[in-house]
Design an enzyme around this catalytic site. Structure first.
Site, mmCIF file in Angstrom:
data_model
loop_
_atom_site.group_PDB
_atom_site.id
_atom_site.type_symbol
_atom_site.label_atom_id
_atom_site.label_comp_id
_atom_site.label_asym_id
_atom_site.label_seq_id
_atom_site.Cartn_x
_atom_site.Cartn_y
_atom_site.Cartn_z
ATOM 1 N N PHE A 1 0.818 -1.137 0.087
ATOM 2 C CA PHE A 1 0.000 -0.105 -0.065
ATOM 3 C C PHE A 1 0.885 1.099 -0.005
ATOM 4 O O PHE A 1 1.692 1.242 1.020
ATOM 5 C CB PHE A 1 -0.854 0.066 1.242
ATOM 6 C CG PHE A 1 -1.905 -1.121 1.315
ATOM 7 C CD1 PHE A 1 -2.832 -1.110 0.136
ATOM 8 C CD2 PHE A 1 -1.968 -1.969 2.397
ATOM 9 C CE1 PHE A 1 -3.916 -2.033 0.180
ATOM 10 C CE2 PHE A 1 -3.147 -2.920 2.133
ATOM 11 C CZ PHE A 1 -3.945 -3.120 1.341
ATOM 12 N N SER B 1 0.943 -1.760 13.372
ATOM 13 C CA SER B 1 1.557 -3.097 14.198
ATOM 14 C C SER B 1 1.447 -2.620 15.537
ATOM 15 O O SER B 1 1.099 -3.359 16.333
ATOM 16 C CB SER B 1 2.990 -3.480 13.538
ATOM 17 O OG SER B 1 3.004 -3.643 12.492
ATOM 18 N N GLY C 1 7.970 8.870 25.341
ATOM 19 C CA GLY C 1 8.102 9.852 24.367
ATOM 20 C C GLY C 1 7.396 9.778 23.124
ATOM 21 O O GLY C 1 7.030 8.778 22.854
ATOM 22 N N HIS D 1 -3.349 -9.518 8.907
ATOM 23 C CA HIS D 1 -2.138 -9.254 8.894
ATOM 24 C C HIS D 1 -1.226 -9.710 9.721
ATOM 25 O O HIS D 1 -1.886 -10.224 10.959
ATOM 26 C CB HIS D 1 -2.043 -7.830 8.763
ATOM 27 C CG HIS D 1 -0.580 -7.123 8.486
ATOM 28 N ND1 HIS D 1 0.472 -6.835 9.440
ATOM 29 C CD2 HIS D 1 0.101 -6.937 7.244
ATOM 30 C CE1 HIS D 1 1.612 -6.428 8.904
ATOM 31 N NE2 HIS D 1 1.212 -6.447 7.563
ATOM 32 N N THR E 1 -4.687 -7.283 3.468
ATOM 33 C CA THR E 1 -3.530 -6.832 2.996
ATOM 34 C C THR E 1 -3.438 -7.247 1.416
ATOM 35 O O THR E 1 -3.029 -6.562 0.556
ATOM 36 C CB THR E 1 -2.428 -7.228 3.778
ATOM 37 O OG1 THR E 1 -2.493 -6.759 5.160
ATOM 38 C CG2 THR E 1 -0.826 -6.611 3.055
ATOM 39 N N TYR F 1 8.715 11.582 39.118
ATOM 40 C CA TYR F 1 9.179 12.601 38.187
ATOM 41 C C TYR F 1 8.252 13.052 37.300
ATOM 42 O O TYR F 1 8.562 14.157 36.489
ATOM 43 C CB TYR F 1 10.634 12.399 37.836
ATOM 44 C CG TYR F 1 10.743 11.591 36.281
ATOM 45 C CD1 TYR F 1 11.038 12.434 35.161
ATOM 46 C CD2 TYR F 1 10.420 10.159 36.409
ATOM 47 C CE1 TYR F 1 11.075 11.609 34.076
ATOM 48 C CE2 TYR F 1 10.529 9.393 34.990
ATOM 49 C CZ TYR F 1 10.761 10.052 33.981
ATOM 50 O OH TYR F 1 10.790 9.535 32.862
HETATM 51 C C1 PLP Z 1 -4.439 -4.805 6.940
HETATM 52 C C2 PLP Z 1 -3.115 -4.236 7.428
HETATM 53 N N1 PLP Z 1 -2.816 -4.020 8.687
HETATM 54 C C3 PLP Z 1 -1.726 -3.725 9.301
HETATM 55 C C4 PLP Z 1 -0.616 -3.488 8.489
HETATM 56 C C5 PLP Z 1 0.726 -3.230 9.117
HETATM 57 O O1 PLP Z 1 0.769 -1.684 8.915
HETATM 58 P P1 PLP Z 1 2.119 -1.029 9.599
HETATM 59 O O2 PLP Z 1 3.440 -0.931 8.577
HETATM 60 O O3 PLP Z 1 1.470 0.562 9.972
HETATM 61 O O4 PLP Z 1 2.380 -1.703 10.984
HETATM 62 C C6 PLP Z 1 -0.878 -3.618 7.147
HETATM 63 C C7 PLP Z 1 0.404 -3.152 6.267
HETATM 64 O O5 PLP Z 1 0.327 -3.222 5.124
HETATM 65 C C8 PLP Z 1 -2.068 -3.979 6.422
HETATM 66 O O6 PLP Z 1 -2.166 -4.092 5.226
#
Ligand code: PLP
Length: 475
Positions: free
Chosen positions: A87, A148, A352, A190, A247, A333
């Protein structure tokens, strides 16, 4: 202003460097379509053209910027109109400007106090996006770097949600009282779901892959049966991940049916709309996502299809308190008296936080919700048109129902269909004008075209058809 020899570079140098960088970026984007999408280089080539050791004394910015040409020449050109693989991380001008401005401010928004504007803009931009996607106001969003991480964070909250498991207090190791925990996802989900399971101590055996139907969407009856079987075996179902835009083929799982099962079984529902979620900003496409609004969490990546430069992954959570229960730890802190409703550090693993909201906010303002929707619609229309062209070629066949901006095709069945498909892909990519990737469906090799780049036009697709037709003719 006196320049401190032990301080930053002089501001005049900064201004000059930024002006030249503005030209470098605009020139690069202006000329990118004339380049091959992927550079002709081998591993190690990039380093060979750059200084091998750091300079003892600082170099002038102009000398350093001269090397940008080498770096651009050895980059894969994600902003190229012909980038149709994976993508595309489809950045845009407003996003580029926002990145520079955010670097200038360089805030670390771990607490509201350390980044009031960054914290509040993150809330505001996510609220805008939530409204644009037609999600109920109960969802609160925050921004991570990638889907992710968003999925990992969501599943960590899901793991902490059943309080009787006492995961937060006691962890998971050395606990004979803890049943095996299971997450469910379609066979086309994915790999970030598996990775989250690895990270959260569920292991790969803790991910149940659910069979998909003919349209490659998760089969709710198979999900139901898998949950029943796990309960009967003494395991503890924890969460279901539905994918809204897979994906490989951009298939959208039936979220409403899956949500009904999750409600009955008291399971956390996470929707991975990292790619497909952008289409929900088009009102007429929203019915395909019906049920998504019943999820406990949803991830949507504006850096995939909403023209925000990488990294921008919004995680919406119905009850943000669940994230705090999983992650909040406030060492002395970091205690403040501000009475701020939200400190971003409480919402995940990282303390962060960079100012990621600025680029999302600027892109939404610069294009407008309807302007963004029009661009998404155009990509879907181009994909439908390309799919129709494939359907009309006797040598080729669609390998999956076209969905959103994704078209999967292959050489028509035969004993050597995989090799011929592989050769066709190599021919197409060798031309350099376009870059496609592949996937495997039902064990068979498939060429995948994903249209979500801001610079991709009908002319790009015409060129792809021309190259494909010529490559078929050559075989
Ligand atoms: C459906 C789907 N979920 C999650 C991801 C993971 O994406 P990222 O690279 O932002 O971790 C992808 C990556 O193409 C994806 O197609």
């Amino acid at each position: 202003m006196i320049n401190d020899p032990l301080g930053d570079i002089p501001l005049d140098d900064l201004r000059r460097g930024l002006r030249r960088s503005a030209d470098l970026i605009a020139d690069y984007l202006e000329g990118v379509s004339a380049r091959p999408v992927t550079p002709a280089c081998k591993p190690g080539d990039v380093r060979r053209g750059l200084p091998p050791t750091p300079p003892r004394e600082g170099e002038p910015l102009d000398v350093i910027l001269d090397d940008f040409g080498w770096i651009a020449d050895h980059s894969t050109h994600w902003p190229h109109p012909g980038f149709l693989a994976y993508f595309a991380a489809s950045g845009s001008g407003p996003g580029v400007i926002a990145e520079a401005l955010a670097a200038g401010l360089n805030v670390n928004a771990m607490l509201w106090r350390t980044g009031p504007a960054a914290t509040e803009l993150e809330g505001l931009a996510c609220d805008w996006l939530r409204g644009m996607m037609g999600l109920p106001p109960t969802f609160q969003g925050h921004i991570n770097d990638t889907a992710s991480v968003s999925t990992l964070v969501a599943l960590a909250a899901a793991r902490s949600a059943p309080r009787e498991l006492r995961i937060r207090e006691r962890g998971m190791s050395g606990r004979p009282d803890l049943p095996e925990l299971v997450i469910y996802a379609s066979e086309h989900a994915h790999s970030s779901v598996d990775r989250a399971a690895l990270t959260l101590g569920l292991g790969l055996s803790g991910v149940r892959k659910i069979a998909a139907d003919a349209a490659l969407r998760m089969n709710p009856a198979a999900l139901d049966a898998a949950i029943c079987a796990d309960r009967a075996a003494g395991r503890r179902p924890l969460a279901v991940v539905a994918t809204a835009g897979t994906t490989s083929t951009a298939a959208i799982d039936p979220c409403a049916a899956i949500a009904a099962i999750c409600r009955r079984e008291e399971l956390w529902l996470h929707v991975d709309a990292a790619y497909g979620g952008a289409a929900a900003i088009c009102e007429e496409m929203r019915p395909a996502f019906a049920g998504m609004e019943q999820a406990d969490s949803i991830v949507m990546n504006p850096h995939k299809w909403l023209f925000v430069p990488i990294d921008s992954s919004v995680l919406f959570v119905r009850e943000p308190g669940r994230l705090r229960e999983a992650f909040s730890l406030v060492p002395e802190y970091l205690k403040t008296q501000d009475g701020a409703e939200q400190n971003l550090m409480d919402l995940g693993v990282a303390l962060g936080r960079r100012f990621r909201a600025l680029k999302l906010w600027m892109v939404i303002r610069a294009f407008g919700s309807e302007g963004l929707a029009r661009r998404v619609r155009r990509h879907c229309a181009m994909a439908a048109e390309f799919a129709a062209w494939i359907g009309g070629r006797p040598e080729l066949e669609l390998a999956a129902p076209p969905s959103l901006g994704v078209v999967c095709f292959r050489v028509r069945a035969g004993d050597d269909a995989d090799e011929r498909t592989q050769r066709l892909l190599a021919h197409i990519n060798a031309d350099g004008a376009v870059f496609l990737s592949h996937t495997r469906l039902a064990g068979r090799l498939v060429i995948r075209v994903a249209i979500n780049g801001l610079r991709t036009t009908d002319a790009t697709l015409d060129r792809l058809k021309e190259i494909t037709a010529a490559a078929i003719g050559r075989k």
